[in-house]
Structure formats: C-alpha cells, structure tokens
Enzyme design. Sequence first.
Site, PDB file in Angstrom:
ATOM      1  N   TYR A   1      13.252  -2.081  -6.243  1.00 60.52           N
ATOM      2  CA  TYR A   1      11.929  -2.649  -6.793  1.00 60.52           C
ATOM      3  C   TYR A   1      10.760  -0.722  -6.838  1.00 60.52           C
ATOM      4  O   TYR A   1      10.024  -0.310  -7.764  1.00 60.52           O
ATOM      5  CB  TYR A   1      11.340  -3.387  -6.779  1.00 60.52           C
ATOM      6  CG  TYR A   1       9.988  -3.930  -7.696  1.00 60.52           C
ATOM      7  CD1 TYR A   1      10.235  -3.836  -9.181  1.00 60.52           C
ATOM      8  CD2 TYR A   1       8.866  -4.224  -7.034  1.00 60.52           C
ATOM      9  CE1 TYR A   1       9.173  -3.437  -9.820  1.00 60.52           C
ATOM     10  CE2 TYR A   1       7.861  -4.627  -8.098  1.00 60.52           C
ATOM     11  CZ  TYR A   1       7.156  -3.552  -8.727  1.00 60.52           C
ATOM     12  OH  TYR A   1       6.329  -4.125 -10.025  1.00 60.52           O
TER      13      TYR A   1
ATOM     14  N   ASN B   1      -0.041   0.754   5.577  1.00 61.41           N
ATOM     15  CA  ASN B   1       0.883   0.212   5.225  1.00 61.41           C
ATOM     16  C   ASN B   1       2.333  -0.975   5.428  1.00 61.41           C
ATOM     17  O   ASN B   1       2.526  -0.638   6.217  1.00 61.41           O
ATOM     18  CB  ASN B   1       1.844   1.198   3.923  1.00 61.41           C
ATOM     19  CG  ASN B   1       2.972   0.395   3.458  1.00 61.41           C
ATOM     20  OD1 ASN B   1       3.907   1.134   3.135  1.00 61.41           O
ATOM     21  ND2 ASN B   1       2.527  -0.714   2.610  1.00 61.41           N
ATOM     22  N   GLY B   2       1.768  -2.274   5.061  1.00 63.38           N
ATOM     23  CA  GLY B   2       2.723  -3.283   5.731  1.00 63.38           C
ATOM     24  C   GLY B   2       2.031  -4.260   6.015  1.00 63.38           C
ATOM     25  O   GLY B   2       0.360  -4.295   5.983  1.00 63.38           O
TER      26      GLY B   2
ATOM     27  N   GLY C   1       0.311   0.715  -5.062  1.00 61.58           N
ATOM     28  CA  GLY C   1      -1.135  -0.443  -5.173  1.00 61.58           C
ATOM     29  C   GLY C   1      -1.907   0.172  -6.201  1.00 61.58           C
ATOM     30  O   GLY C   1      -2.672   1.335  -6.332  1.00 61.58           O
TER      31      GLY C   1
ATOM     32  N   CYS D   1       0.604  -1.422  -0.284  1.00 61.73           N
ATOM     33  CA  CYS D   1      -0.231   0.456   0.148  1.00 61.73           C
ATOM     34  C   CYS D   1       0.921   1.157   0.076  1.00 61.73           C
ATOM     35  O   CYS D   1       2.248   1.597   0.270  1.00 61.73           O
ATOM     36  CB  CYS D   1      -0.784   0.113   0.943  1.00 61.73           C
ATOM     37  SG  CYS D   1      -2.228  -1.176   1.354  1.00 61.73           S
TER      38      CYS D   1
END
Length: 482
Positions: free
Chosen positions: A264, A116-117, A41, A13
């Site tokens: 990335y 996020n995570g 995302g 996210c």
Amino acid sequence: MITQNEEKLHEECGVFGVISPKAADVAQITYYGLYALQHRGQESCGIVVNDDGVFASHKNLGLVGEVFSHSVLSNMPCGRMALGHVRYGTTGAATYSNCQPIEVNHLKGKLAVAHNGNLSNALALREALELSGAIFHSTSDTETIAYLIIRERLKTQSIEMAVSRAMDFLEGAYSLVLMSSQKLIAVRDPMGFRPLCIGKMVDEAGETTYVAASESCALHAVGAEFVRDVEPGEIVVFDANGVLSIKDHCGKACKKLCIFEYIYFARPDSLIDGVSVHAARRRAGEILAEKFLADADLVVGVPDSGLDAALGYANVSGIPYGIGLIKNKYIGRTFIAPGQDNRLDLVKMKLSPVINEIRGKRIVLIDDSLVRGTTCRRLITLLREAGAKEIHMRISAPPFLHPCYYGTDIDSEDHLIATMHTVSEICTLIGADTLAYLPLESLPALACGNGYCSACFDGVYPTEVPSDTRKDRFERKLSEIK
Ligand code: SF4
C-alpha cells in the site's frame, strides 16, 4: 477538514536530499522530489538549503504545493545541497515544532536531519537522555536521533563516524538523509524497514549531482537516473570528494523491509530493493485469483492502490477488468467533511460508481486493506445501490491483528476489525457475498527474496517492542504530568 483515506493506514514520512558539484537551484529540485513523495506524508513538509555552510529553511504544516508557493520557493537561495521532508506523524503531534527537517547548531558545525520511520526504543532512549540533562523541543523521535548524532560528533573526527556510533543506540526503523556543512549522508537502519535509494544526474560537463530519496519515483521526478538502493545498515556519504559507503552496520541483522510498502504505502511506479511495487501488487491479485476464485462478471479495484491487484486478479481469473469506481482526485485537506455520523456522504464524495459498468453484474471488488471496515461497508452499499448483483470482496493483504512500532499508525488492536471478528463475521458486517484475504504464506511471493517485516499481520516483531502501546504510554505520561 479530512485527512485523506481516513480508514487507510498512514506512512510516517518521505525524505529527499540532493548534492550538486556547484551552486544550483537545489530547493527547486527538492520541491519536485517532495511532490513525488507527497503520498508518504501530508501533514507537513520542509526544505533546508545549504548555501556554502549557511542553512536557509522553510517548513510548515500543509501539502508541498501549499507550503511552497512560487514566492517562497523563489526566495530560497541557491546552494550545493538541500534536504527535504514530507511528514505524517505517528509519534508527535501535527505541530510546527515537529515539522522536519530538524536543524541543529553544535560546537563543530551544523546538522539537518530528515527521518522516515519510528524507533522502537524511542521512549527508553528519550527518557535516558532526559535524565542525563537533555532538553527536547519537539515530541518526535527524530530529535532523539539528532541529539545522539551530535553527542557522538563532539567525541569523533567526522560526522559519518558520529552517525555510525549513534546507530549503536538506535533500534527500529530509520531511513535518514542528513546534511552537515560539507556532506550529504544517506542512512538506512540495519533491518532496512523503510526504503531509501540513490540516483544521479550527469551534466554536459560530466559533473554529477547525487540524489537520495525514499522512493525511486522521486528520482524520476527530478530527472535522475536510479543508481541503487541504500543497503540495510549502510551509511552513504556524498561530498566534494565523491561517494563513500560505510558498511560497519551492514549484515548485523536480517533484512526486514516493511511488506506494507509493497502492498500500500509506496507508489506503484517505484522500485524497492529490486522489486517493482506495481508487480508486487499485481502478484497479490494473481494469488487471490488462484486461491479465492469467485464466479463473477467484472473485477473492480478500489482506487488507487487496489487497481494493480485487480489487474492481476483479472488476468489470472479471466474475468474482465473494469473501471467500476471513479475517485474524485480533487478532494484534499481543505474539504469540509461531514460529521462522524454521516460518513456515507464522505465516501460518496470520494468514490463514485460507474453505474453502466456495475448494473446487473457480479463484482469482484479488490482493496489493499481492511482496517475498521466502515468505509468498505459503505462502498459495498454504494455498489449495490448502483445495481451490483453480488459483491465478492478480496483484500490484497492478510488481516491486521497487531500494532506497528516502525512508523505506521496502527497503534493498538482496539480499532482493527480482524481482532474482534472472524472472516465470515466481517463478511456479514461489510455486507459482501464472500470475503477473502491474501494468505500470510503468500507474502514471500510479493517480496521476491527480500526479507520482510509482517508483524502487524503475524505479531512476530523483528525488534524488542515496548510492552505498552503508544496510547498507554501517552496516558501514563499525562497522569505523571498531572
Ligand atoms: Fe510494516 Fe506492519 Fe512491519 Fe509496521 S508492523 S513495519 S506496517 S509490516
């Protein structure tokens, strides 16, 4: 329909929050921020505006540009705060109920959460909470975090105190932006797995609008100046009184930033924990050239995330850098993909060789990762069909060997080509002349002194991890339900 980069790993996210000293079009600012974070995302997105304690939200499955049409955005109220989220779910299905930000009403007020995570103890926490009577509406671990914060809020004086106490129970990766009626709060887990930074905009009257975002590229997109990264374990509270930093959880653990953010996930124009993502990728290419020099005529990067490393490889090797592949930037979620048996056409639709550049040349081809190897094999076939004489594949990451529990969709070893084959076997399978990966011992050069997680490469997990995989757990749960 296709998801972008079928053979790439996916980040979970991106989060964004803004707090202005007076009512402003904070939904619009958040929209711009989310657009800049779209790469993190593409499944769903959402914005919640706080208009003097009244929350108004819009969220749905789809890209930011699809979910927030002009009419949707212009109907969102002005306010002093807003929270936004883009999602690629690694826990929880792609359903409306898993869209974020999550909003909750409780005895002491309101809370919106963007996360996020992935929590590595999500399942254990959820089971414990369910056994104590909690009922969850979604399958995402963000709801578990929200539940814990509210449970603590009912026993504490302030939302930040509740967040700090909830953090005692959380393990794994969480970069959060939270919004209560009066406060915007940015939180990063004590290991700092996922990035989170803050920025500011000062208007002509000298008043400051603060912004929190997953990556600094989102600050730039809204015209904010980068202030700093949120420290691992830090809670940063923004309200009418200014900014407060709470460091109760700082220094409790070693920093473990996901090294794959540099390789990335993140955008190359972002700065994470003081390191330029572009520079880290370029360094990976330089190391590949130092260690695995090929006798070749042209260095070509696989667009987009292989380009920076290709530049580094070309600079150190002295082999010219060339644009050998063009990406069709307009293939989106609405593209009707060919069937599984005919992926070659999909690769051709996405990437096209520049024949004049390629023909008759010995190519060094640089990509950031090799997951299953299928796309890489087809890409090499394409280049050979375009007349490439030799292809020397270089990967700017070590081989993937282990699942990730911190917000990336490597959920089992089953599909990872490197778990089943040696480097020389993989080279043959993908049809390259030579193949080399970035060595594990080169990763510190990318992180520039930051502690990092590289568990998917070396199996050394920074936290305790579940003994079974997500797939196992899912199947177990399913059989329990049956
Ligand atoms: Fe990143 Fe790999 Fe660690 Fe997951 S296991 S957080 S992808 S380095």
